[in-house]
Structures are given as structure tokens and as C-alpha cells.
Enzyme design. Structure first.
Site, mmCIF file in Angstrom:
data_model
loop_
_atom_site.group_PDB
_atom_site.id
_atom_site.type_symbol
_atom_site.label_atom_id
_atom_site.label_comp_id
_atom_site.label_asym_id
_atom_site.label_seq_id
_atom_site.Cartn_x
_atom_site.Cartn_y
_atom_site.Cartn_z
ATOM 1 N N HIS A 33 -8.737 4.332 -0.818
ATOM 2 C CA HIS A 33 -7.330 3.951 -0.903
ATOM 3 C C HIS A 33 -7.019 3.187 -2.193
ATOM 4 C CE1 HIS A 33 -3.392 2.702 0.098
ATOM 5 N NE2 HIS A 33 -3.663 1.622 0.814
ATOM 6 N N CYS A 92 0.813 -1.219 0.000
ATOM 7 C CA CYS A 92 0.000 0.000 0.000
ATOM 8 C C CYS A 92 0.843 1.264 0.000
ATOM 9 C CB CYS A 92 -0.958 -0.007 1.185
ATOM 10 S SG CYS A 92 -2.143 -1.349 1.058
#
Lengths: 469, 393
Positions: free
Chosen positions: B337, B84
Site C-alpha cells: 500500500h 490512504c
């Protein structure tokens, strides 16, 4: 002297009340409850539980043969016994066979194991597990149960000698199921009862008593098992077997556990057996087998890790709807997550000691146990200073946890826990057989071998934690 | 041997960022084109002026993912990923390439299209394995922090849940002032507290959203920056660490910290010459994938002393008007995200704030901003920390 040197049993944690089935289906409401294999259990995983307890109690570790018995093998074309052997950490120098095709398989396996020892083997392990499935509304759905039993047979440290056995085999149609069918069919009850079960069971019992030179009155305990319980009552009456000496058929607490049932009843009997006791085990299905055992003095010093009674008491309920979901009888909406991916054969082979046996490593430089197995120590960074370190029999405490409502599971929420093992070692895994709301930091757990999921026909077995039973 | 840093050697001269959200009508290619041209326009340069590209996105196999939609003519395009923190990794690579002198102008760009999968959250294919990996979902992994933190610092679980909700509340309040956010509405505390369970004790409102988006930055050597732009922002520190996963194996780890974040923060602060982050930073964009993550990050990044972040949360210290505004743009909570884009989206907020272009959420006279971006799970993660500032900051 050849006989049982140790034994183990397993009754899954979940119970289904027979009245709960009646409530949904309108079938007659019957007394009692039946044991239900959890969504992550099957005949192999339950047999592993029983086998591990049997091996734990065995005086020596020298198993050379393994017989796995079931009517519900997870694989039809692959040796299921190999999985049991891997999870029980049996050595690779092992003769292993699956015994299946009839609920008679459990007793057959027992007799084959006795023969293997008699033929010069050191020890043989019999591991029997069964998760019997019957169609909703079928009587068998209510009377069946799921469970397992295991016996280590040997010639040293025998607690129950195999004195004699008798077997009869006859081809007739009572219960049958094709390999691709989910539920069994059965013929009209009275046919098998009068034409096969009653006469065959009676003959086998008479034969074994005669061989052993034992009178019915000499028997301390009688384990009689048959798909049709009326046959056992009939034989008992005809042969004048003393009713107070009958083993608990476990009908109200566990249900009839198929191939495992005679073994489970025997394990229950052995827990209370005294030196000199003569125990008759007889089973009718596709013929009949009868075995006469004599309990030895060694039983006085024998310590069994978990009794059938304790496993029966350790329980939690399951609703009928959940049961139908677990057995995939009732289709439900899958979670909005990708399907699990099947594990790869080469990675599984490389890590079999870890995956199936839950063996991690311990750093010989700094002494830190760690899992999964590592080459470089997580604590001191020493390279290739590791030795195998088994974790399966170690208890652990919960360091932190979460209830995952999104994970792919037949039984959400998935309880995920971080475990700190007694003696060292940290691992993150799933927890099973628990009430999610009651799980807390600091709880003590033990490890259990489970079927995580099945993908593309591959069953993925690994270890989970559960509250101590 | 050491992490020497590139303080004030590289500057960002242009940035672009798409709106984050459900882009049903756009492909990843479209989003890349939008963010790239937004950044080029911001820097006042032409596509041909860029010498090299770093693309951050997950699960792709090459730089062609960028060169084909942008029609990049025979120039280096490197595909990077680092969980991420992928977007931040692309920026770090681009900055170091320019600092080395290898290229004059580089673009870092990140993209992710999460809404096309039909699943909630990130879906990634794993290489064949032995089937013993945990199948835990991301919210579950991060929710492990909550009971551990509450227990260690004696927070009643109900109080703890309020602290977490206060973080979500704050981020949505900020996001409501941001036209590029996926969610642009304030959310009442009660709604956050009562949201459906996802990974107990976390509810859906403790989790970042699922969105599509792309963001890009154009970097040049600091001495060239003023040729392009009158107020560039300068890279003070870039630190990226990958942990040994010790937290999942070592009983010393207590799930109230990310050791990787502590390490990358210390490294970045050393590079930037920061001695008191709480006082010296003007704003911070941190990886608030889940509310307990942000809580723990306050302590790991040195904004609050150990065991005290929850008090700072309740005191409003990290609010837009507080002592150190954290996630003034609304954070992952308001933006969702899209993995490869998030690190660059955080930098985009610093770019706007340091240049006084953040509109209704503008912080007064900011000098130094921090971005923090992580990937993986508590106990087993990668962490990125950057410090950026105005000239002379």
C-alpha cells in the site's frame, strides 16, 4: 482543631518477588515481594492516584495549598506539584510547592500543610509519591517499594487531629545522590544507625510525647519509619513502646516506599482506627520528625474509597527482567518505529483540563457527553452549547479492543480499548495494569493518570483505563 | 444542492502503473517518471499534450514534487492528500477539472516510497499537539473491527479468524496471477492462520504489505475520448466523503461498519444509477488494508446483507470465479500500500479488466467496475467510491 479530614493511598498493581531477583543475581533470597511502579507510572502519577482518592473522600472541596513530596521528582526544574494539581482538578488559586531532597520530605510536607491550615487556610493537600530506584544487587533494590499517600488537612470534619509535633535536623552523610545520578550511594550502615537515626528518632518521639502529655502506654498505634529499620526497633525497645501496637511496616507486601512510606503506613492504620485513638508517626532521615495524632469521633462516619489492604491484594506479578526494562536499567532494542514526538507546550496549555483532568464536554442541547471536548456536538451538531463534563471518576465498559504488538511501548503488547462510559461518552485509549489475554468486550474499567512516554525530556501525562481495583 | 456527479462526461484514455514492491534501486522521482510515461504511452500522447496535473502523495508541500522530475513546463500541478485515499482524490480532482471544461487533458498520478524510511508502514509527522492522541498503529485500529464483528454476528473467534484468512488467501491467489503485484505467490490457509501476531486477533498475513509504487491516469472529456483511444473507460460516479469522526465519540457506533463508506457508496450508486451492486457490478477493487476491513466493506458496499458477508466469503462469492470478484488484481494484500498510488492502482485493474487486458485473471465480459479506497480508521475516516464502465454500460 487542625488535622486530617481525608486520606488516600496508592500501591501500584505490579509486584516483584524478592526470590525472582535472587534467581537472576544470586543475591540472598529474601521473603516477600515489593510493589513496582509500572512502566507508565512515576512519583507524580502515583501521587495523583492517592490524591484523587483523598479528595473524593473529603467532606468539602476547598483546597488552597498543595504540597507534593518525593525523592524522585519527574522534573528537577519545574513544579511537579502543578501537575498533581492539574490532574486532581484543583483550582488555579492554589499555593503549591515541591518538597524533596530526602525521604523525610513526606512528613515535612504533612507538617507544612498543617501549618498552612493553622495559619488560616481552609484545606491543604499533601500528595506524596515515590518510586525509589536502587542499583541491581543493592539491598535497597529488594527492600524498596513504590507507592503513594495523600492527606487533606483542614479544620472542619477532622478525623485525626494533629495534637503535637517535634522535629530535629542534623547534617550527616548516610544516603546521597547527585541530581544527574540514577542510583543512590550510602555510607556504612552502623554509622548512621548509632550516630544519627537511633538517637534522633528517640529524641523526637520523646519530645512529641512530652508536648502532648501522652505516655507510651496511651498509644493505640505507632508508625515508625527509618531507612534503617534497626533504628525503629532500637527506639521502640528503649522507649518501651508496646510491640503489638506497631503499624505494619509493609515490608513483605509493598517494600519501603521512600518519602511516601510513613504516610502509607499511617493510611493503613487509619483504616482501622477508632475514636480517641492516639497515633504516633515518627520518621528518621536527615534528622527526625514526630507527629502525634488523635483520632476523632468523625472517623465513625468516614468512608474511604480504597484501603491500603485492598490495594495490596489487587496485584499482578512482574518478572525481574521486565522490571529492569521498565526502569531502563537494562537497555533493550527499541521498536522499529519512529520515536514518540514530544507534546507541544501551547497545545498542552490550551487543553490542560482535558489532558490532565480528563474533563470532556456535554452538549446542553441534547445531553450527549463527549470526549475529547468538542465545540460542535457529535450527536445534534449544536454549536458552542457545551459545558465541561468530567470523566475521570466514571467507570466504563469495553466496546471492542486489540492487542497491538507494533506500538511503541516498554511493555508490549499495548492493549487498546474502545470505552463506553457509564452515563454516555465514547473514547479510544490504552489499557494498563492488566493481563492482555484476559481483557474482553464488556469488561468494566476505571481511569488512571499515567505517564505515556517521555520525549526530549518532556513527560507526556494522560489517562489510561485499567480493570477496577 | 446535491452531489450531481459527472456520469459519462469524463473518460480515462490511458493508464500506467509500475510494479509494486521493494524498489531499492528507484526513488519516488523514478517511480513518478515511470508511471507518467507508461500512462502517456498508453494514451498515445506526448508530455506537452497534458494541460494540468494532480499529484497524490503524502507529506509533500507542493506540486514541485511532480513538476521537477517530469520537467513539466509551467503548467498547473496540484498536490493533494487525503490519507490512504490520496490516489483516488487526485483522480477525482482531475476528472472534475476536465468535466468543468477548464482543461482538455489532465493527469492524475500518485506515488509513495515507503521502503526508504527504515520503518514498517507509513511514517508521518504530526503537527505539534497536546500528546493525548492515540498512538495506536494502523493494524491495531482496523483490528478493532474483528472482535466487534464476531461478537455481533455470533461468530466463534476461531471461525472468524478463518473467514479473515480466507480473504487473505483469495487475494494472494489473485495476486499470484499478476506480474505487477509485490507478492506473486499463493499462500496456504495454514500459513495465514499461523502468521505472527501483529494486532490481535490479526497476524502479519492479515495485513497489507509495505511497498513502493506509482500509478497514473489520463483523463479527457468523454466526447473527445475516441480521438485518443478505441476503448476508453468512462467515469460513472465519483464520491468522496470525510466523516465527523463520530465513531470514536458516539456509543451508537459498533465497529462493524464504516459509516463513511456507506455514505459514499450510496452517493456513488445514485450517481451511477446502480440499484443492486451485488448483481450489477462485474468486479470491485476495495481497500483491503487488513482482512477485517474487506469483510466489513462487503456489507458497507452492499455486496452482502448485514451479517452475511462472512458466509459469502466461505462460499467463494468474491473469488475470481465467484458471483462478484473482489480485488481480482490481488488487492493491497498482494500489492502492498504505497499510499498515494493505491487508489490509482485499483483503477488500473478496472482499466485492464474492462478492456479485456487482464490476462490470466480476466473476468468474462465485465461491464461495470467499482473502486473503493479509504483513509483513516474505523469510526474516523475518509472514503472514496468510484464506478467506471465501458461505453453504454
Amino acid at each position: 482543631m487542625v488535622g486530617i479530614v481525608s486520606y488516600g493511598s496508592y500501591v501500584p498493581y505490579r509486584r516483584l518477588k524478592r526470590s525472582a531477583i535472587a534467581q537472576v543475581l544470586g543475591v540472598p533470597s529474601e521473603k516477600g515481594e515489593r510493589a513496582v511502579a509500572s512502566f507508565d507510572e512515576d512519583s507524580v502519577s502515583m501521587a495523583v492516584e492517592a490524591a484523587r482518592d483523598a479528595l473524593r473522600a473529603a467532606p468539602a472541596k476547598s483546597v488552597e495549598a498543595l504540597f507534593f513530596a518525593t525523592t524522585t521528582p519527574p522534573y528537577a526544574d519545574k513544579l511537579n506539584a502543578a501537575l498533581v494539581g492539574a490532574a486532581a482538578l484543583l483550582p488555579p488559586e492554589l499555593r503549591a510547592a515541591d518538597c524533596t531532597g530526602s525521604v523525610r520530605a513526606g512528613v515535612s510536607a504533612f507538617l507544612q500543610a498543617a501549618d498552612a491550615v493553622r495559619g488560616g487556610g481552609k484545606q491543604a493537600l499533601v500528595a506524596i509519591g515515590d518510586a525509589r530506584l536502587a542499583a541491581p544487587e543493592a539491598k535497597a533494590e529488594r527492600t524498596n517499594g513504590d507507592g503513594a499517600a495523600a492527606f487533606v488537612l483542614g479544620s472542619e470534619g477532622v478525623i485525626a487531629e494533629v495534637v503535637a509535633s517535634a522535629s530535629l535536623t542534623r547534617e550527616f552523610l548516610d544516603t546521597w545522590r547527585q541530581p544527574d545520578e540514577t542510583f543512590p550511594h550510602s555510607w556504612e550502615e552502623r554509622f548512621a544507625l548509632t550516630q544519627a537515626y537511633s538517637p534522633l528518632l528517640g529524641k523526637a518521639v520523646q519530645a512529641v510525647l512530652q508536648k502532648a502529655g501522652v505516655q507510651p502506654g496511651d498509644l493505640a498505634a505507632v508508625v515508625l519509619d527509618c531507612p534503617n529499620p534497626r533504628a525503629t526497633a532500637d527506639v521502640a525497645k528503649r522507649l518501651k513502646l508496646e510491640p503489638t501496637r506497631f503499624a505494619d511496616p509493609l515490608a513483605l507486601t509493598v517494600g519501603q516506599t521512600g518519602a511516601a512510606h510513613a504516610g502509607l503506613m499511617l493510611a493503613n492504620v487509619l483504616a482501622a482506627a477508632k475514636p480517641g485513638d492516639r497515633v504516633l508517626v515518627a520518621l528518621a532521615a536527615d534528622g527526625a520528625d514526630a507527629v502525634l495524632l488523635r483520632v476523632t469521633d468523625a472517623i465513625g462516619a468516614y468512608k474511604q474509597p480504597r484501603s491500603v489492604g485492598r490495594l495490596i491484594e489487587s496485584k499482578g506479578e512482574v518478572g525481574y527482567g521486565t522490571y529492569l526494562k521498565w526502569r531502563e536499567i537494562l537497555p533493550t532494542e527499541p521498536p522499529r518505529r519512529p520515536d514518540p514526538v514530544r507534546p507541544g507546550a501551547p497545545p498542552m496549555l490550551r487543553s490542560t483540563l482535558w489532558k490532565h483532568g480528563f474533563v470532556g464536554t456535554k452538549c446542553t442541547a441534547c445531553g450527549t457527553p463527549q470526549l475529547p471536548p468538542q465545540r460542535i456536538c457529535v450527536r445534534c451538531a449544536a454549536k458552542d452549547e457545551m459545558e465541561p463534563y468530567p470523566f475521570a471518576d466514571r467507570t466504563a465498559r469495553i466496546a471492542t479492543l486489540t492487542l497491538d504488538h507494533l506500538a511503541f511501548s516498554l511493555n508490549p503488547p499495548t492493549v487498546s480499548v474502545v470505552l463506553d462510559f457509564d452515563g454516555g461518552g465514547r473514547f479510544l485509549c490504552e489499557m494498563t495494569d492488566c493481563d492482555p489475554a484476559a481483557v474482553a468486550i464488556g469488561d468494566e474499567v476505571e481511569m488512571t493518570f499515567r505517564r505515556m512516554f517521555t520525549a526530549e525530556g518532556v513527560h507526556n501525562y494522560f489517562w489510561k483505563a485499567r480493570p477496577r481495583r | 444542492m446535491g452531489s450531481n456527479g459527472i456520469k459519462d462526461r469524463v473518460a480515462i484514455i490511458g493508464m500506467g502503473c509500475t510494479k509494486f514492491g521493494e524498489h531499492w534501486d528507484k526513488s519516488a522521482d523514478d517511480l513518478l517518471v515511470d508511471a507518467a510515461y507508461d500512462a502517456l504511452g498508453s494514451a498515445g500522447i506526448e508530455p506537452n499534450d497534458v494541460d494540468a496535473y494532480w499529484l497524490g502523495t503524502l507529506g509533500q508541500l507542493s506540486g514541485l514534487t511532480l513538476s521537477v522530475p517530469l520537467k513539466i513546463p509551467y503548467k498547473p500541478v496540484t498536490h493533494v492528500e487525503n490519507y490512504c485515499a490520496t490516489g483516488s482524490e487526485s483522480l477525482r480532482q482531475a476528472c472534475y477539472a476536465v468535466a468543468s471544461g477548464a482543461y482538455d487533458v489532465a493527469m492524475a498520478i500518485g506515488v509513495e516510497k515507503l521502503k526508504d524510511s527504515g520503518y514498517s508502514g507509513l511514517v508521518g509527522a504530526e503537527p505539534p499537539n497536546d500528546g493525548t492522541n492515540s498512538s495506536m498503529t494502523a493494524p491495531a485500529s482496523f483490528s478493532l473491527l474483528a472482535p466487534a464483528y464476531f461478537k455481533k454476528y455470533g461468530l466463534d473467534p476461531k471461525k472468524g479468524k478463518e473467514v479473515l484468512a480466507r480473504i487473505a488467501w483469495k487475494n494472494h491467489k489473485n495476486g499470484a496471477r499478476n506480474p505487477k503485484a509485490q507478492f506473486q505467490a499463493e499462500v496456504p490457509m495454514e500459513a495465514i492462520l499461523a502468521s505472527p501476531k501483529v494486532a490481535e486477533p490479526l497476524g502479519i498475513m492479515d495485513c497489507s504489505g509495505v511497498s513502493d509504487g506509482s500509478a497514473a491516469a489520463i483523463v479527457v472529456r468523454a466526447e473527445d475520448a475516441k480521438k485518443y483511444c478505441k476503448d476508453p473507460i468512462y467515469i460513472k460516479a465519483l464520491s468522496f466523503v470525510a466523516g465527523p469522526g463520530a465513531g470514536h465519540m458516539d456509543t451508537d457506533y459498533d465497529f462493524t461498519t464504516f459509516r463513511e463508506v456507506v455514505a459514499s457508496a450510496a452517493d456513488a450508486y445514485r450517481q451511477a444509477g446502480i440499484t443492486d451492486a451485488r448483481k450489477q457490478l462485474s468486479l470491485a477493487e476495495v481497500h483491503d488494508c487488513f482482512t477485517p476491513t474487506e469483510l466489513v466493506l462487503y456489507e458497507d458496499l452492499g455486496f452482502s446483507a448485514r451479517g452475511t458477508a462472512w458466509k459469502d466469503v466461505l462460499d467463494g462469492f468474491f473469488d475470481l470465479e465467484g458471483g462478484l470478484p473482489v480485488n481480482p488484481d490481488g488487492g493491497l494484500k498482494s500489492f502492498g500500500h504505497p499510499i498515494g498510488a493505491s487508489g490509482l492502482r485499483m483503477m488500473y485493474e478496472c482499466w485492464l479488466q474492462l478492456r479485456g487486458e487482464a490476462g490470466p485473471r480476466q473476468i468474462k465480459n465485465p461491464r461495470l467496475g467499482l473502486t473503493h479506497n479509504l483513509g483513516g480508521f474505523p469510526g474516523k475516516c475518509v472514503s472514496f467510491v468510484s464506478v467506471v464502465g465501458r461505453e453504454g454500460a
